[in-house]
Design an enzyme around this catalytic site. Structure first.
Site, mmCIF file in Angstrom:
data_model
loop_
_atom_site.group_PDB
_atom_site.id
_atom_site.type_symbol
_atom_site.label_atom_id
_atom_site.label_comp_id
_atom_site.label_asym_id
_atom_site.label_seq_id
_atom_site.Cartn_x
_atom_site.Cartn_y
_atom_site.Cartn_z
ATOM 1 N N GLY A 183 -0.914 1.378 -14.086
ATOM 2 C CA GLY A 183 -1.677 1.016 -15.269
ATOM 3 C C GLY A 183 -1.257 -0.265 -15.968
ATOM 4 N N ASP B 288 -1.418 -4.187 -16.920
ATOM 5 C CA ASP B 288 -2.617 -5.013 -17.071
ATOM 6 C C ASP B 288 -2.233 -6.419 -17.556
ATOM 7 O OD1 ASP B 288 -2.000 -4.714 -19.754
ATOM 8 O OD2 ASP B 288 -3.501 -3.145 -20.094
ATOM 9 N N HIS C 160 -9.821 -10.858 4.619
ATOM 10 C CA HIS C 160 -10.686 -9.682 4.647
ATOM 11 C C HIS C 160 -11.211 -9.415 3.249
ATOM 12 C CE1 HIS C 160 -6.410 -8.587 4.060
ATOM 13 N NE2 HIS C 160 -6.899 -7.935 3.030
ATOM 14 N N ARG D 258 -2.076 -18.872 -3.910
ATOM 15 C CA ARG D 258 -1.276 -18.341 -2.803
ATOM 16 C C ARG D 258 -2.315 -17.660 -1.923
ATOM 17 N NH1 ARG D 258 -0.648 -13.012 -0.421
ATOM 18 N NH2 ARG D 258 1.438 -12.854 0.418
ATOM 19 N N ASP E 168 -3.474 -15.276 0.963
ATOM 20 C CA ASP E 168 -3.029 -14.087 1.691
ATOM 21 C C ASP E 168 -3.411 -14.151 3.168
ATOM 22 O OD1 ASP E 168 -1.943 -11.345 1.442
ATOM 23 O OD2 ASP E 168 -3.945 -10.724 2.045
ATOM 24 N N GLU F 148 0.360 -17.863 2.979
ATOM 25 C CA GLU F 148 1.268 -16.830 3.481
ATOM 26 C C GLU F 148 1.274 -16.935 5.000
ATOM 27 O OE1 GLU F 148 2.091 -12.043 3.624
ATOM 28 O OE2 GLU F 148 0.108 -12.840 3.979
ATOM 29 N N HIS G 229 6.774 -8.828 -3.149
ATOM 30 C CA HIS G 229 6.125 -7.510 -3.150
ATOM 31 C C HIS G 229 6.027 -6.864 -1.768
ATOM 32 C CE1 HIS G 229 3.114 -10.296 -1.898
ATOM 33 N NE2 HIS G 229 2.316 -9.315 -1.554
ATOM 34 N N ASP G 230 6.364 -7.593 -0.714
ATOM 35 C CA ASP G 230 6.313 -7.014 0.635
ATOM 36 C C ASP G 230 7.704 -6.708 1.197
ATOM 37 O OD1 ASP G 230 3.548 -7.116 0.833
ATOM 38 O OD2 ASP G 230 3.515 -9.012 1.937
ATOM 39 N N ARG H 26 8.298 -2.388 -5.152
ATOM 40 C CA ARG H 26 7.286 -2.454 -6.221
ATOM 41 C C ARG H 26 7.554 -1.472 -7.361
ATOM 42 N NH1 ARG H 26 2.037 -2.833 -2.085
ATOM 43 N NH2 ARG H 26 2.891 -4.587 -0.883
HETATM 44 C C1 ARE Z 1 -0.377 -0.043 2.762
HETATM 45 C C2 ARE Z 1 0.999 0.661 2.672
HETATM 46 C C3 ARE Z 1 1.781 0.490 3.973
HETATM 47 C C4 ARE Z 1 0.942 0.999 5.145
HETATM 48 C C5 ARE Z 1 -0.399 0.268 5.156
HETATM 49 C C6 ARE Z 1 -1.336 0.722 6.275
HETATM 50 O O1 ARE Z 1 1.769 0.069 1.616
HETATM 51 O O2 ARE Z 1 3.012 1.188 3.904
HETATM 52 O O3 ARE Z 1 1.620 0.732 6.369
HETATM 53 O O4 ARE Z 1 -1.074 0.459 3.891
HETATM 54 O O5 ARE Z 1 -1.870 1.952 6.001
HETATM 55 C C7 ARE Z 1 -1.754 -4.862 1.161
HETATM 56 C C8 ARE Z 1 -0.888 -3.968 0.300
HETATM 57 C C9 ARE Z 1 -0.076 -3.030 1.165
HETATM 58 C C10 ARE Z 1 -1.006 -2.244 2.082
HETATM 59 C C11 ARE Z 1 -1.795 -3.238 2.919
HETATM 60 C C12 ARE Z 1 -2.792 -2.538 3.831
HETATM 61 O O6 ARE Z 1 -0.025 -4.772 -0.484
HETATM 62 O O7 ARE Z 1 0.657 -2.114 0.352
HETATM 63 O O8 ARE Z 1 -0.204 -1.427 2.926
HETATM 64 O O9 ARE Z 1 -2.533 -4.111 2.048
HETATM 65 O O10 ARE Z 1 -3.696 -1.812 3.084
HETATM 66 C C13 ARE Z 1 1.982 -8.612 7.966
HETATM 67 C C14 ARE Z 1 0.930 -9.670 7.672
HETATM 68 C C15 ARE Z 1 1.063 -10.234 6.273
HETATM 69 C C16 ARE Z 1 1.009 -9.108 5.243
HETATM 70 C C17 ARE Z 1 2.136 -8.142 5.609
HETATM 71 C C18 ARE Z 1 2.108 -6.948 4.680
HETATM 72 O O11 ARE Z 1 1.044 -10.694 8.643
HETATM 73 O O12 ARE Z 1 -0.010 -11.126 6.048
HETATM 74 O O13 ARE Z 1 1.955 -7.638 6.950
HETATM 75 N N1 ARE Z 1 1.118 -9.593 3.850
HETATM 76 C C19 ARE Z 1 -0.058 -9.678 2.940
HETATM 77 C C20 ARE Z 1 0.268 -9.241 1.515
HETATM 78 C C21 ARE Z 1 0.377 -7.736 1.461
HETATM 79 C C22 ARE Z 1 -1.030 -7.165 1.666
HETATM 80 C C23 ARE Z 1 -1.738 -7.817 2.778
HETATM 81 C C24 ARE Z 1 -1.247 -8.940 3.400
HETATM 82 C C25 ARE Z 1 -3.088 -7.339 3.105
HETATM 83 O O14 ARE Z 1 1.380 -9.916 1.030
HETATM 84 O O15 ARE Z 1 0.898 -7.248 0.256
HETATM 85 O O16 ARE Z 1 -0.923 -5.732 1.923
HETATM 86 O O17 ARE Z 1 -3.975 -7.992 2.198
HETATM 87 C C26 ARE Z 1 6.611 -8.899 10.489
HETATM 88 C C27 ARE Z 1 5.341 -9.490 11.099
HETATM 89 C C28 ARE Z 1 4.375 -9.905 10.009
HETATM 90 C C29 ARE Z 1 4.101 -8.737 9.091
HETATM 91 C C30 ARE Z 1 5.415 -8.226 8.504
HETATM 92 C C31 ARE Z 1 5.176 -6.996 7.626
HETATM 93 O O18 ARE Z 1 7.352 -9.912 9.845
HETATM 94 O O19 ARE Z 1 5.665 -10.626 11.874
HETATM 95 O O20 ARE Z 1 3.155 -10.374 10.561
HETATM 96 O O21 ARE Z 1 3.261 -9.196 8.034
HETATM 97 O O22 ARE Z 1 6.314 -7.869 9.546
HETATM 98 O O23 ARE Z 1 6.104 -6.976 6.601
#
Ligand code: ARE
Length: 547
Positions: A133, A135, A208, A307, A309, A335, A399-400, A449
């Site tokens: 929540g 904001d 996406h 930034r 994504d 990213e 955040h990741d 987070r």
């Molecule tokens: C959620 C859950 C996860 C679950 C997933 C699938 O949190 O635990 O596994 O759902 O069910 C956003 C949200 C996430 C969400 C995700 C999907 O913040 O919480 O996950 O959407 O719904 C790769 C990508 C990179 C991406 C990371 C996360 O290449 O671009 O994965 N980062 C961005 C953002 C994220 C965001 C998204 C993309 C999607 O910063 O926050 O997630 O819009 C290695 C690989 C990388 C990989 C990395 C993962 O280094 O080489 O390619 O990155 O591991 O940490």
């Protein structure tokens, strides 16, 4: 004899100017050139062996001044000196907006920061997972905290209409999420930030959309006849089965529906096979136009940059076109997880510096590389990035990732790593809560987070004080922001280096070991001006001296 062994060409990473100096880089097959001298005009400058990889060695010389130069290389090879060149060229110059270099970023995930409007609807817990929540009014409420820290730029994870707490599934790019307070509060936030000279970058999710974005809903509803069918990468019709829709519309709790949907098939590409995130078709000019329109829309309404994504999942040509269409003062950060070279220079000004993060983890956390290897890794990255290095978005966590304090497990060690980040090339950032020693919880992507704690009784005040001090040093020093990096000694856990910009210079000593370490302080950093001075650094401590 030089054939095939040596390489130089006046390209963005081999010849570039930055902050009033010019960098020249020369590559030789490993072990083939014990000594390389740069000759320019009537000067001969010994080149420093900067880094090596399995095949090559990279030499560098840094000259004062910018502008076209004539030069050649004198290379010692098999007992002879050969001349490589001459060249006559204009050094590459990066177009990163100047304001970027003076900034320290603070990253906020709005849902997890603070709640400012008591009346803001909490939103539906879409996946049964985690709305807290927070904001935008919560951010406004905490601007004194943010400003007091000394940071002067914000990076907000997505703030547009969506159905999850993290908002990476956008349903309307032109609307600030009403659960965050909507457009009115956004405008107020922008106004407050301007007053305090804090810049703002937003998170653009253009790889996406959400499954629930009206365009994708139209594709599901109208199939092949949909006006938006080419906006996505649909692999067959119907896009989803009857069964899929039934589960989706059922009255079961979300986690249960989600689990079932995951097991079904669907006919479109998506982010990491997450059905909620259908991938856009970036070959479609209308999609390109949409990206451009959205980016411009928010730049015109107070954002200072983006930034982007999953930038590595979108063709670089699209971003190159976008870059040309954007105003020159907007900071664009992609990213990109691995090798970022395809995405820099004329694409983004910087990328999220994952290669640096990996090095930091390997040295500060895992201890799996030596101090010398850490330095070589840093310098190799520098060879790859050239001038783009100064505009990279550097972080210890985000955040990741897990929180750095949890990974490193100790306040002193954390501060050594932070001291490194704040005194290194590239734009440093703090993830909300790091300044008070906030711990994460759980595992995986969302481990870091944790909601921000606002009860000061729970804060780590010594860590807060040191963080502020490091941010202040960074902000006050042009040498730390733009200076050349000059390693003095990297061994046994001791990192000793200078950052030099014209007459400004800063000396940094980080003792990342359990033993005391003696360092020589050059005369220019000692008030006494009577020769160099020897001091000892306690285990896991650091010193930053400005001239
Ligand atoms: C959620 C859950 C996860 C679950 C997933 C699938 O949190 O635990 O596994 O759902 O069910 C956003 C949200 C996430 C969400 C995700 C999907 O913040 O919480 O996950 O959407 O719904 C790769 C990508 C990179 C991406 C990371 C996360 O290449 O671009 O994965 N980062 C961005 C953002 C994220 C965001 C998204 C993309 C999607 O910063 O926050 O997630 O819009 C290695 C690989 C990388 C990989 C990395 C993962 O280094 O080489 O390619 O990155 O591991 O940490």
């Amino acid at each position: 004899i030089g054939k095939g062994k040596f390489f130089h060409r006046p390209s963005a990473t081999y010849l570039y100017s930055f902050a009033g100096r010019t960098h020249v880089v020369f590559r030789a097959l490993r072990g083939k050139a014990p000594r390389v001298v740069l000759r320019t005009g009537d000067k001969e400058i010994e080149m420093r062996l900067k880094a090596h990889d399995d095949l090559f060695e990279y030499f560098e010389a840094v000259l004062p001044g910018e502008g076209p130069i004539e030069y050649s290389f004198l290379v010692e090879c098999e007992g002879k000196t050969i001349e490589y060149g001459p060249f006559d060229a204009e050094p590459y110059k990066s177009e990163t907006p100047e304001w970027v270099f003076g900034r320290v970023f603070y990253q906020i995930m709005p849902d997890r920061f603070d709640r400012g409007l008591p009346g803001t609807p909490r939103g539906r817990a879409f996946r049964g997972e985690g709305f807290h929540g927070g904001d935008l009014a919560g951010i406004i409420k905490r601007l004194d905290h943010i400003e007091g820290l000394g940071v002067n730029a914000l990076y907000l994870t997505p703030i547009f209409e969506s159905m999850t707490y993290h908002r990476y599934d956008v349903t309307d790019y032109f609307r600030v999420d009403r659960k965050l307070g909507g457009w009115g509060v956004f405008r107020k936030l922008v106004e407050e930030l301007k007053k305090r000279d804090i810049r703002l970058i937003l998170d653009g999710v253009f790889h996406h959309t959400s499954f629930f974005h009206p365009y994708f809903q139209d594709v599901i509803l109208n199939g092949e006849k949909s006006r938006y069918r080419d906006f996505y990468r649909v692999t067959g019709f119907p896009v989803v089965s009857e069964e899929f829709l039934e589960v989706l519309k059922s009255s079961e709790p979300w986690p249960e529906r989600y689990r079932k949907l995951k097991g079904l098939k669907w006919n479109y590409e998506s982010f990491y096979s997450v059905w909620l995130m259908p991938r856009l078709n970036h070959d479609n000019p209308e999609v390109r136009q949409l990206v451009e329109d959205v980016m411009r829309h928010w730049l015109e309404r107070g954002a200072d940059g983006w930034r982007l994504d999953v930038a590595h999942g979108v063709p670089p040509e699209l971003w190159r076109e976008i870059r040309k269409a954007m105003p020159g003062n907007a900071y664009l950060v992609g990213e990109v997880m691995d090798d970022a070279r395809l995405w820099l220079f004329d694409v983004f000004h910087g990328t999220m510096n994952y290669p640096l993060y990996e090095l930091i983890l390997r040295f500060f956390v895992e201890g799996e590389i030596t101090t010398e290897e850490f330095l070589n890794g840093l310098e190799l990255l520098s060879v790859h990035l050239g001038p783009a290095e100064y505009a990279m978005y550097n972080f210890l966590d985000n955040h990741d990732t897990e929180r750095f304090i949890d990974l490193v497990g100790d306040e002193k060690k954390y501060l050594c790593a932070l001291a490194f980040l704040m005194t290194y090339r590239g734009i440093p950032s703090i993830f909300y809560g790091d300044e008070i020693g906030l711990n994460g919880g759980g595992e995986g992507l969302s481990a870091g987070r944790t909601p921000m704690k606002w009860d000061e009784g729970e804060w780590n005040l010594s860590l807060l004080k040191a963080t502020k001090e490091l941010i202040r040093l960074r902000r006050e020093s042009r040498a730390l922001q733009r200076g050349e990096f000059r390693p003095i000694s990297f061994k046994n856990g001791l990192l000793l280096y200078e950052r030099v910009h014209g007459d400004d210079s800063v000396l940094v000593g980080i003792n990342y070991s359990g033993e005391r370490a003696a360092i020589e302080i050059p005369e220019k950093y000692t008030p006494a001006k009577n020769g160099s001075k020897r001091i000892e650094l306690a285990p896991w401590s650091f010193i930053v001296l400005t001239k």
